[in-house]
Design an enzyme around this catalytic site. Sequence first.
Site, PDB file in Angstrom:
ATOM      1  N   ASP A 286       3.724  -5.364   5.938  1.00  7.25           N
ATOM      2  CA  ASP A 286       2.737  -4.375   6.380  1.00  7.25           C
ATOM      3  C   ASP A 286       2.303  -4.664   7.805  1.00  7.25           C
ATOM      4  OD1 ASP A 286       2.223  -2.395   4.517  1.00  7.25           O
ATOM      5  OD2 ASP A 286       0.708  -3.555   3.441  1.00  7.25           O
TER       6      ASP A 286
ATOM      7  N   LYS B 216       5.860  -1.572   7.249  1.00  5.50           N
ATOM      8  CA  LYS B 216       5.213  -0.400   6.628  1.00  5.50           C
ATOM      9  C   LYS B 216       3.908  -0.150   7.365  1.00  5.50           C
ATOM     10  CE  LYS B 216       3.234  -0.551   2.341  1.00  5.50           C
ATOM     11  NZ  LYS B 216       1.810  -0.310   2.658  1.00  5.50           N
TER      12      LYS B 216
ATOM     13  N   GLU C  29       0.436   2.812   7.638  1.00  3.54           N
ATOM     14  CA  GLU C  29      -0.285   3.873   6.945  1.00  3.54           C
ATOM     15  C   GLU C  29      -0.567   5.045   7.885  1.00  3.54           C
ATOM     16  OE1 GLU C  29      -3.885   2.172   5.317  1.00  3.54           O
ATOM     17  OE2 GLU C  29      -2.785   0.656   4.179  1.00  3.54           O
TER      18      GLU C  29
ATOM     19  N   GLU D 163       0.283   6.407  -2.511  1.00  2.00           N
ATOM     20  CA  GLU D 163      -0.696   5.642  -3.292  1.00  2.00           C
ATOM     21  C   GLU D 163      -1.783   6.552  -3.849  1.00  2.00           C
ATOM     22  OE1 GLU D 163      -2.095   2.078  -1.378  1.00  2.00           O
ATOM     23  OE2 GLU D 163      -3.601   1.692  -2.926  1.00  2.00           O
TER      24      GLU D 163
HETATM   25  O1  KIV Z   1      -0.824  -3.818   0.792  1.00  2.00           O
HETATM   26  C1  KIV Z   1      -0.290  -3.481  -0.270  1.00  2.00           C
HETATM   27  O2  KIV Z   1      -0.211  -4.244  -1.247  1.00  2.00           O
HETATM   28  C2  KIV Z   1       0.255  -2.124  -0.348  1.00  2.00           C
HETATM   29  C3  KIV Z   1       0.720  -1.664  -1.699  1.00  2.00           C
HETATM   30  C4  KIV Z   1      -0.439  -1.354  -2.540  1.00  2.00           C
HETATM   31  C5  KIV Z   1       1.638  -0.519  -1.582  1.00  2.00           C
HETATM   32  O3  KIV Z   1       0.301  -1.442   0.610  1.00  2.00           O
END
Ligand code: KIV
Length: 272
Positions: free
Chosen positions: A91, A121, A123, A190
């Site tokens: 992330d 990833k 958002e 989500e």
């Molecule tokens: O940070 C995380 O664990 C997530 C998942 C909930 C998809 O983004």
Amino acid sequence: MSVHIQNSVRQTTQTIQKKKLNGEKIAMLTSYDFTLAKLVDEAGVDIILVGDSASNVVCGNDTTLPITLDEMIFLAKGVRRAAQHALLICDMPFGSYQVSEEEAVRNAMKILQLSGADAVKLEGGEEILPAVRHMVNAGVPVMGHLGLTPQSVNQFGGYGLRAQAEAEAKKLLYDAHLLEDAGCFSLTLEKIPAALAKQVTDELHIPVIGIGAGNGTDGQVLVLHDMLGLTQGFKPKFLRHFAELADDVKSAVSDYVQAVKDGSFPNESEQY
Ligand code: KIV
């Protein structure tokens, strides 16, 4: 009875995309450290996410906002050493991609370079498209994330179900198409209604992974500590506990304390 599935191939963004074409469901879980990530990888998960949920489950914060880029890289490095088969996604934390697309690309590259993660990833929808395009052009595979986006909790005012109202559902569908067109190789949805998640999954060509988004997506993701029953006091409707490890850990620790106090640990065979 559990089935031990050993992934023999190393997953890539391409092998993950092929699973959608072949109608094979994709199993994704978070991990934040070498030891658990090794078990997760060996048990056959397709994608490991070093999620910014580490801010909650590892660091004990109320939100995902405080975790930093350097902290995410530190965690991802350990998970990378464990992940021999799963695709490893890290992330991008709050503040690492919103300021400018140049900074976003620089930080995404830093994640790949320093941690060895395969992809990042982030958002958001339309507002992050320039950053996504820059990353993809620079060779960084990107997974999108729509619906409940925890980094925006202060805007949403909580962690409730998203996209229930028609206008928000339409906007989510629109954003999903924009992210696909911008080059995202996959998308996480989500906490949105299952029917909407299925519609997005049916309309997109890239794999869509759901959490709290029903069974119509191409795959599922859960936070490891939640599904193992390690997280206490958190049991939303969408979460299934596949184990109750909090009880096991407490019981093992209390047995240890007892054994130390009564002098039965270590015994003769446990000493030199
Ligand atoms: O940070 C995380 O664990 C997530 C998942 C909930 C998809 O983004």
